[in-house]
Write a protein that holds these residues in place. Structure first.
Motif, PDB file in Angstrom:
ATOM      1  N   SER A 121       0.801  -1.230   0.000  1.00  0.00           N
ATOM      2  CA  SER A 121       0.000   0.000   0.000  1.00  0.00           C
ATOM      3  C   SER A 121       0.831   1.278   0.000  1.00  0.00           C
ATOM      4  N   ASP A 122       1.932   1.271  -0.758  1.00  0.00           N
ATOM      5  CA  ASP A 122       2.769   2.468  -0.815  1.00  0.00           C
ATOM      6  C   ASP A 122       2.470   3.348  -2.031  1.00  0.00           C
ATOM      7  N   GLY A 123       1.451   2.991  -2.790  1.00  0.00           N
ATOM      8  CA  GLY A 123       1.071   3.795  -3.952  1.00  0.00           C
ATOM      9  C   GLY A 123       1.833   3.459  -5.216  1.00  0.00           C
ATOM     10  N   GLU A 124       2.713   2.473  -5.143  1.00  0.00           N
ATOM     11  CA  GLU A 124       3.471   2.019  -6.305  1.00  0.00           C
ATOM     12  C   GLU A 124       3.506   0.497  -6.287  1.00  0.00           C
ATOM     13  N   MET A 125       3.561  -0.076  -7.483  1.00  0.00           N
ATOM     14  CA  MET A 125       3.700  -1.524  -7.563  1.00  0.00           C
ATOM     15  C   MET A 125       5.163  -1.832  -7.864  1.00  0.00           C
ATOM     16  N   GLN A 126       5.809  -2.520  -6.938  1.00  0.00           N
ATOM     17  CA  GLN A 126       7.207  -2.870  -7.119  1.00  0.00           C
ATOM     18  C   GLN A 126       7.326  -4.133  -7.975  1.00  0.00           C
ATOM     19  N   LEU A 127       8.492  -4.307  -8.563  1.00  0.00           N
ATOM     20  CA  LEU A 127       8.757  -5.476  -9.392  1.00  0.00           C
ATOM     21  C   LEU A 127       8.534  -6.766  -8.606  1.00  0.00           C
ATOM     22  N   GLN A 128       8.938  -6.811  -7.360  1.00  0.00           N
ATOM     23  CA  GLN A 128       8.763  -8.031  -6.562  1.00  0.00           C
ATOM     24  C   GLN A 128       7.291  -8.364  -6.370  1.00  0.00           C
ATOM     25  N   GLU A 129       6.450  -7.351  -6.231  1.00  0.00           N
ATOM     26  CA  GLU A 129       5.011  -7.591  -6.109  1.00  0.00           C
ATOM     27  C   GLU A 129       4.472  -8.239  -7.388  1.00  0.00           C
ATOM     28  N   LEU A 130       4.973  -7.801  -8.531  1.00  0.00           N
ATOM     29  CA  LEU A 130       4.580  -8.408  -9.804  1.00  0.00           C
ATOM     30  C   LEU A 130       5.064  -9.853  -9.885  1.00  0.00           C
ATOM     31  N   LYS A 131       6.322 -10.083  -9.553  1.00  0.00           N
ATOM     32  CA  LYS A 131       6.875 -11.444  -9.598  1.00  0.00           C
ATOM     33  C   LYS A 131       6.089 -12.384  -8.691  1.00  0.00           C
ATOM     34  N   ASP A 132       5.812 -11.935  -7.483  1.00  0.00           N
ATOM     35  CA  ASP A 132       5.086 -12.775  -6.533  1.00  0.00           C
ATOM     36  C   ASP A 132       3.715 -13.168  -7.065  1.00  0.00           C
ATOM     37  N   SER A 133       3.053 -12.247  -7.741  1.00  0.00           N
ATOM     38  CA  SER A 133       1.718 -12.562  -8.253  1.00  0.00           C
ATOM     39  C   SER A 133       1.769 -13.572  -9.388  1.00  0.00           C
ATOM     40  N   PHE A 134       2.780 -13.492 -10.246  1.00  0.00           N
ATOM     41  CA  PHE A 134       2.923 -14.494 -11.305  1.00  0.00           C
ATOM     42  C   PHE A 134       3.220 -15.870 -10.719  1.00  0.00           C
ATOM     43  N   LEU A 135       4.033 -15.895  -9.691  1.00  0.00           N
ATOM     44  CA  LEU A 135       4.453 -17.180  -9.126  1.00  0.00           C
ATOM     45  C   LEU A 135       3.331 -17.920  -8.421  1.00  0.00           C
ATOM     46  N   LEU A 136       2.203 -17.276  -8.213  1.00  0.00           N
ATOM     47  CA  LEU A 136       1.039 -17.979  -7.682  1.00  0.00           C
ATOM     48  C   LEU A 136       0.572 -19.075  -8.632  1.00  0.00           C
ATOM     49  N   CYS A 137       0.922 -18.956  -9.903  1.00  0.00           N
ATOM     50  CA  CYS A 137       0.528 -19.954 -10.902  1.00  0.00           C
ATOM     51  C   CYS A 137       1.590 -21.018 -11.128  1.00  0.00           C
ATOM     52  N   ASP A 138       2.734 -20.901 -10.472  1.00  0.00           N
ATOM     53  CA  ASP A 138       3.789 -21.912 -10.616  1.00  0.00           C
ATOM     54  C   ASP A 138       3.279 -23.231 -10.050  1.00  0.00           C
ATOM     55  N   ASP A 139       3.505 -24.296 -10.774  1.00  0.00           N
ATOM     56  CA  ASP A 139       3.026 -25.625 -10.383  1.00  0.00           C
ATOM     57  C   ASP A 139       3.487 -25.962  -8.967  1.00  0.00           C
ATOM     58  N   ALA A 140       2.542 -26.170  -8.074  1.00  0.00           N
ATOM     59  CA  ALA A 140       2.851 -26.433  -6.657  1.00  0.00           C
ATOM     60  C   ALA A 140       3.638 -27.729  -6.480  1.00  0.00           C
ATOM     61  N   ASP A 141       3.459 -28.690  -7.381  1.00  0.00           N
ATOM     62  CA  ASP A 141       4.184 -29.960  -7.274  1.00  0.00           C
ATOM     63  C   ASP A 141       5.644 -29.833  -7.698  1.00  0.00           C
ATOM     64  N   THR A 142       5.908 -28.935  -8.625  1.00  0.00           N
ATOM     65  CA  THR A 142       7.273 -28.739  -9.121  1.00  0.00           C
ATOM     66  C   THR A 142       7.576 -27.249  -9.267  1.00  0.00           C
ATOM     67  N   PRO A 143       7.568 -26.492  -8.160  1.00  0.00           N
ATOM     68  CA  PRO A 143       7.820 -25.052  -8.268  1.00  0.00           C
ATOM     69  C   PRO A 143       9.263 -24.777  -8.700  1.00  0.00           C
ATOM     70  N   ASP A 144       9.400 -24.060  -9.814  1.00  0.00           N
ATOM     71  CA  ASP A 144      10.741 -23.770 -10.324  1.00  0.00           C
ATOM     72  C   ASP A 144      10.924 -22.294 -10.662  1.00  0.00           C
ATOM     73  N   GLY A 145       9.898 -21.471 -10.384  1.00  0.00           N
ATOM     74  CA  GLY A 145      10.003 -20.050 -10.680  1.00  0.00           C
ATOM     75  C   GLY A 145       9.791 -19.711 -12.147  1.00  0.00           C
ATOM     76  N   ILE A 146       9.453 -20.718 -12.948  1.00  0.00           N
ATOM     77  CA  ILE A 146       9.218 -20.531 -14.381  1.00  0.00           C
ATOM     78  C   ILE A 146       7.802 -20.977 -14.694  1.00  0.00           C
ATOM     79  N   LEU A 147       7.088 -20.159 -15.458  1.00  0.00           N
ATOM     80  CA  LEU A 147       5.732 -20.521 -15.853  1.00  0.00           C
ATOM     81  C   LEU A 147       5.698 -20.902 -17.324  1.00  0.00           C
ATOM     82  N   THR A 148       5.235 -22.100 -17.589  1.00  0.00           N
ATOM     83  CA  THR A 148       4.978 -22.498 -18.963  1.00  0.00           C
ATOM     84  C   THR A 148       3.587 -21.993 -19.346  1.00  0.00           C
TER      85      THR A 148
END
Length: 145
Positions: free
Chosen positions: A40-67
């Protein structure tokens, strides 16, 4: 991030108490920034973006890469009406066209939204980018009016 975006897209009419099965892009985009600005600082940081994408990373094989399959399946789990839109958006995010979303890709996508190129993604930049993107791609789903 898009997992949250598409989930918000799917749920927004119900959250607003509307009977309609579709939502205006403008209304949705105005609501989205607060969801992604986690600190809630009024800006979206790069880490906030990365974290949101990683919600879709396969929970069984999390590798930080989304196919594409991981990403589309993640979106379709929210609503089957998101499949075509998720495929289109994946192509937008895949800025180097290597068919995998990784740290470099998230950084590239972040830079696309940061139109002032100062390393800070403000709400106006975010709103302008997403309104344009969703208006250009909304024909891929019936979620938008």
């Amino acid at each position: 991030m898009l997992y949250l975006v598409l989930a918000l897209i799917a749920l927004l009419p119900a959250c607003l108490g509307q009977e309609s099965n579709c939502e205006s892009v403008d209304v949705l985009v105005k609501s989205m920034f607060g969801v992604y600005d986690k600190n809630s600082d009024g800006e979206m940081q790069l880490q906030e973006l990365k974290d949101s994408f990683l919600l879709c990373d396969d929970a069984d094989t999390p590798d930080g890469i989304l196919t594409r399959t991981e990403y589309v399946n993640c979106q379709v789990s929210q609503s089957s009406e998101l499949e075509a839109l998720a495929n289109v958006l994946y192509s937008v995010y895949d800025v180097n066209n290597n068919t995998r979303l990784d740290t470099d890709e998230y950084s590239g996508f972040y830079r696309q939204m940061d139109t002032i190129s100062d390393g800070n993604l403000t709400q106006p930049e975010f709103t302008t980018y997403w309104t344009d993107l969703l208006n250009r791609t909304k024909h891929h789903t019936t979620i938008f009016c």
